[in-house]
Scaffold this motif. Structure first.
Motif, short mmCIF file in Angstrom:
data_model
loop_
_atom_site.label_atom_id
_atom_site.label_comp_id
_atom_site.label_asym_id
_atom_site.label_seq_id
_atom_site.Cartn_x
_atom_site.Cartn_y
_atom_site.Cartn_z
N LEU A 402 68.62 52.01 6.95
CA LEU A 402 68.89 51.24 8.17
C LEU A 402 70.35 50.85 8.28
O LEU A 402 70.88 50.68 9.39
CB LEU A 402 68.01 49.99 8.18
N ALA A 403 71.04 50.70 7.15
CA ALA A 403 72.47 50.35 7.15
C ALA A 403 73.33 51.46 7.73
O ALA A 403 74.50 51.24 8.06
CB ALA A 403 72.93 50.02 5.73
N GLU A 404 72.75 52.65 7.88
CA GLU A 404 73.49 53.78 8.45
C GLU A 404 73.50 53.76 9.98
O GLU A 404 74.18 54.56 10.61
CB GLU A 404 72.88 55.10 7.96
N GLY A 405 72.73 52.86 10.59
CA GLY A 405 72.69 52.76 12.04
C GLY A 405 71.47 53.43 12.64
O GLY A 405 70.73 54.17 11.97
N THR A 406 71.26 53.17 13.92
CA THR A 406 70.04 53.60 14.61
C THR A 406 69.85 55.11 14.62
O THR A 406 68.76 55.62 14.32
CB THR A 406 70.04 53.07 16.06
N ALA A 407 70.90 55.84 14.96
CA ALA A 407 70.76 57.29 15.10
C ALA A 407 70.41 57.95 13.78
O ALA A 407 69.53 58.82 13.71
CB ALA A 407 72.06 57.88 15.66
N ARG A 408 71.09 57.56 12.71
CA ARG A 408 70.82 58.15 11.40
C ARG A 408 69.44 57.72 10.89
O ARG A 408 68.76 58.50 10.22
CB ARG A 408 71.92 57.76 10.42
N ALA A 409 69.05 56.48 11.19
CA ALA A 409 67.73 56.01 10.77
C ALA A 409 66.62 56.81 11.46
O ALA A 409 65.64 57.21 10.83
CB ALA A 409 67.57 54.52 11.06
N ALA A 410 66.77 57.03 12.76
CA ALA A 410 65.77 57.80 13.50
C ALA A 410 65.62 59.20 12.93
O ALA A 410 64.50 59.72 12.79
CB ALA A 410 66.15 57.87 14.98
N LYS A 411 66.74 59.80 12.58
CA LYS A 411 66.69 61.14 11.98
C LYS A 411 65.96 61.11 10.65
O LYS A 411 65.16 62.00 10.34
CB LYS A 411 68.12 61.66 11.79
N ALA A 412 66.19 60.05 9.86
CA ALA A 412 65.51 59.90 8.58
C ALA A 412 64.01 59.71 8.76
O ALA A 412 63.21 60.17 7.93
CB ALA A 412 66.10 58.74 7.80
N PHE A 413 63.61 59.06 9.86
CA PHE A 413 62.19 58.85 10.14
C PHE A 413 61.54 60.11 10.71
O PHE A 413 60.32 60.16 10.86
CB PHE A 413 62.00 57.69 11.11
N GLY A 414 62.34 61.10 11.06
CA GLY A 414 61.79 62.38 11.49
C GLY A 414 61.76 62.63 12.98
O GLY A 414 61.23 63.65 13.42
N ASP A 415 62.35 61.73 13.80
CA ASP A 415 62.35 61.94 15.25
C ASP A 415 63.61 61.33 15.84
O ASP A 415 63.71 60.12 16.03
CB ASP A 415 61.12 61.32 15.89
N GLU A 416 64.59 62.16 16.14
CA GLU A 416 65.85 61.68 16.69
C GLU A 416 65.68 60.98 18.03
O GLU A 416 66.52 60.17 18.43
CB GLU A 416 66.84 62.85 16.82
N ASN A 417 64.59 61.30 18.73
CA ASN A 417 64.36 60.69 20.04
C ASN A 417 63.97 59.21 19.96
O ASN A 417 63.89 58.53 20.99
CB ASN A 417 63.28 61.46 20.80
N LEU A 418 63.75 58.72 18.75
CA LEU A 418 63.50 57.29 18.57
C LEU A 418 64.76 56.45 18.77
O LEU A 418 64.66 55.24 18.97
CB LEU A 418 62.96 57.03 17.15
N ALA A 419 65.90 57.08 18.69
CA ALA A 419 67.17 56.36 18.76
C ALA A 419 67.67 56.27 20.19
O ALA A 419 67.93 57.30 20.82
CB ALA A 419 68.22 57.04 17.89
N MET A 420 67.80 55.06 20.71
CA MET A 420 68.35 54.87 22.05
C MET A 420 69.87 54.78 21.91
O MET A 420 70.49 53.71 21.99
CB MET A 420 67.79 53.59 22.67
N CYS A 421 70.49 55.94 21.65
CA CYS A 421 71.91 56.00 21.30
C CYS A 421 72.64 57.05 22.14
O CYS A 421 72.04 58.00 22.63
CB CYS A 421 72.09 56.37 19.83
N VAL A 422 73.94 56.86 22.26
CA VAL A 422 74.85 57.87 22.79
C VAL A 422 75.99 58.02 21.79
O VAL A 422 76.60 57.02 21.38
CB VAL A 422 75.41 57.50 24.17
N LYS A 423 76.24 59.23 21.36
CA LYS A 423 77.29 59.52 20.38
C LYS A 423 77.12 58.68 19.11
O LYS A 423 78.10 58.31 18.45
CB LYS A 423 78.67 59.31 20.98
#
Length: 602
Positions: A402-423
């Protein structure tokens, strides 16, 4: 140097060598990029777009502008510019209070750090001189303990302390700087960059008397300043004790945005939530407000200090901001302002971005709901959120992810679409399905998802400077460009963004011209802002953000319809992005050479 407003003295800190040096400001660059954000971005650009954010080669710039610390209203801002460890883009993060004014009063315009120390240090500044001092006893301490230690060492009078907490020390990618306890330069990970350099704090000792920047055209400056102040005093949002921003702070927006159906709720699954009333500005003011605080030369006093007087969430914190309240509230299904206040205080103590934290937690909540992680965390479980926050700061267990931020965390959880992120940076508190222009702003922001690069909400919700239909995508490309260019200039002059609710390009031009002696028009203000915005975009292009796909929103916003009073709507990026590129003169998000030459960037 012939420009008024500047002390014409920059401090250059080589942390690897433990050396402090000085140089005058390049007047040509100051004329082209003003100061603050613009000049800081130029320095980061010249340092190269390929540097690794946590490497010794990355630089960290603390920047003021030509009106910083002056009589100009809302002129107490400092800008921190670097390459972001969260996004890999250029980033600038701003901080209020008195530290920026004190830096200028000390005889220093800007401080540029390079290299990395092999042991914890802090920079002490007084009378135009800087010295690196040992911070071994401060490393591992929170921001409050660090401020207290510096006050005990140097006295509270005329002292500002800008520091990182344990989040920055442990390279949490969204760690920020804290200033005078609760003023945060939160976004983009500037505090993590400081942590990678073993830089604990910047301590400034300076008083106002005899040290304020002096305008070249004194009488004309007084008139320009009075004209701008009159606009603020009479503004619908900024009028002291009358305007919504002054009465409720930024949290005036919670009820407004929720009502129109644009409040991202439970990781943006919904855009309206009845529970939001529990942390609205009205509720917080009625139940928790204890003080209205302000920054240097600001009559608005938007800061709302709150206190939870008893119970397990007992705390006192400045300030209960809209973004923080939303991120840790509606976005995570928490309606009670008490635990939200506690978590905001925790973020301030550790030195971390509340917006990214709330998004990372909500991302994990949805991952757990969908069975993508066995780490239990339910919607609205404030106690578990507090536990996870501690784990993030010290990178324990799942907290390391989680310390890596939302986008990296979502990828770790297996679904990048979980991250409400841009760049790689998480969204703030406005759902782009219910406010079309802000979605385009998220997609094209040069520091990742951000409302502060181009605040079209002013027009789409508040009708400033003119009303536009929030649900109509057409025309939003041109509208956004105006906001982005104007705010790039004000960020570089380093005046608070909230001034733009009442002031315009003419106000900025008059204050800048009379302070510096360089006569610019309102059109010049917009052209300079355009130059700065294109320089940032060009840097990002060189850093690898050179495709149309980089300017996208999460699928949730383009494919899943909104609820509430925006029901059925999705973000119309297909319409807006084409229009925006045409207005900007960009080719699929890339600044062409002819545009760089037109704006005198290359």
């Amino acid at each position: 140097m012939n420009l008024g407003g500047f002390k014409n003295r920059e401090m250059l800190i080589d942390l690897s060598a433990g050396a402090v040096d000085y140089r005058p400001i390049n007047e040509e660059l100051a004329r082209k990029f003003i100061g603050g954000r613009g000049l800081g971005v130029k320095y980061v650009y010249d340092n190269g777009a390929q540097v690794e954010p946590f490497s010794e080669d990355n630089i960290l710039c603390l920047m003021t502008g030509p009106v910083t610390g002056s009589r100009s209203s809302m002129s107490g801002r400092m800008c921190m510019v670097t390459k972001s460890p969260l996004t890999g883009t250029v980033t600038d993060s701003h901080i209020g209070g008195w530290s920026a004014a004190r830096l200028k009063w000390s005889g220093i315009d800007n401080v540029i750090f390079k290299g990395a120390s092999d042991k914890p240090v802090y920079l002490y500044i007084e009378n135009g001189q800087g010295e690196l001092r040992d911070a071994g006893d401060l490393w591992g301490q929170g921001t409050r303990a660090t401020v207290k230690a510096m006050q005990e060492r140097y006295g509270k009078e005329d002292l500002s302390v800008i520091c990182i907490g344990q989040a920055g020390e442990n390279l949490v990618r969204y760690a920020g700087f804290m200033n005078e306890h609760d003023r945060a330069a939160g976004r983009g990970g500037t505090g993590a960059v400081a942590g990678s350099k073993k830089l604990k704090a910047i301590v400034i000792k300076a008083g106002q008397k005899g040290n304020m920047p002096q305008p070249v055209q004194d009488e004309e400056y007084k008139k320009a300043n009075q004209k701008a102040l009159k606009a603020i005093m009479e503004g619908g949002l900024t009028a002291p004790k009358k305007g919504g921003l002054s009465v409720y702070g930024t949290n005036v927006l919670t009820s407004i945005i929720n009502e129109v159906g644009a409040l991202p709720t439970m990781n943006s699954k919904f855009t309206h939530w009845d529970g939001a009333e529990g942390h609205s500005g009205e509720t917080v003011n009625a139940t928790l407000l204890v003080a209205d605080n302000t920054c240097h030369a600001c009559p608005v006093a938007c800061k709302k200090e709150v206190e939870v007087k008893e119970g397990k969430y007992k705390t006192r914190v400045e300030s209960f901001e809209y973004e923080s309240g939303w991120a840790l509230g509606a976005n995570c299904g928490v309606s009670d302002a008490a635990p939200i206040s506690f978590m905001i205080n925790l973020c301030n103590e550790y030195g971390m971005d509340t917006i990214e934290l709330g998004n990372t937690l909500s991302c994990m909540m949805e991952a757990y709901e969908r069975g993508l992680t066995e780490e239990k965390v339910d919607w609205g479980d404030a106690d578990r959120m507090i536990e996870l926050t501690e784990m993030m700061v010290f990178r324990k267990g799942v907290g390391d992810i989680l310390a890596e931020g939302t986008a990296r965390a979502a990828k770790a959880f297996g679904d990048e679409n979980l991250a409400m992120c841009v760049k790689g940076q998480a969204i703030p508190a406005y759902d782009p399905r219910g406010i079309q222009g802000i979605g385009l702003g998220y997609a094209t922001s040069n520091r990742g998802a951000c409302h502060l690069r181009g605040y079209t909400v002013a027009s789409e919700i508040a009708g400033i400077p003119m009303p536009t239909d929030r649900l109509v995508p057409e025309g939003k490309g041109e509208l956004l460009k105006v906001f982005q260019d104007l705010l790039a200039f004000s960020d570089s002059m380093n005046i608070c963004k909230f001034s733009s609710f009442s002031e315009n390009a003419e106000h900025y031009a008059e204050q800048y011209s009379t302070m510096t002696g360089v006569n610019v028009t309102a059109d010049d203000v917009m052209k300079i802002g355009e130059r700065i915005y294109n320089l940032e975009r060009h840097y990002n292009n060189l850093a690898g953000f050179d495709k149309r796909e980089d300017d996208h929103l999460p699928k949730r916003f383009t494919d899943e319809p909104a609820s509430g009073n925006s029901a059925g709507h999705v973000s119309r990026m297909d319409v807006m992005l084409n229009e925006y590129y045409q207005v900007r003169g960009w080719v699929d998000g890339v600044v062409p050479e002819e545009k760089l030459k037109e704006l005198n960037i290359v």
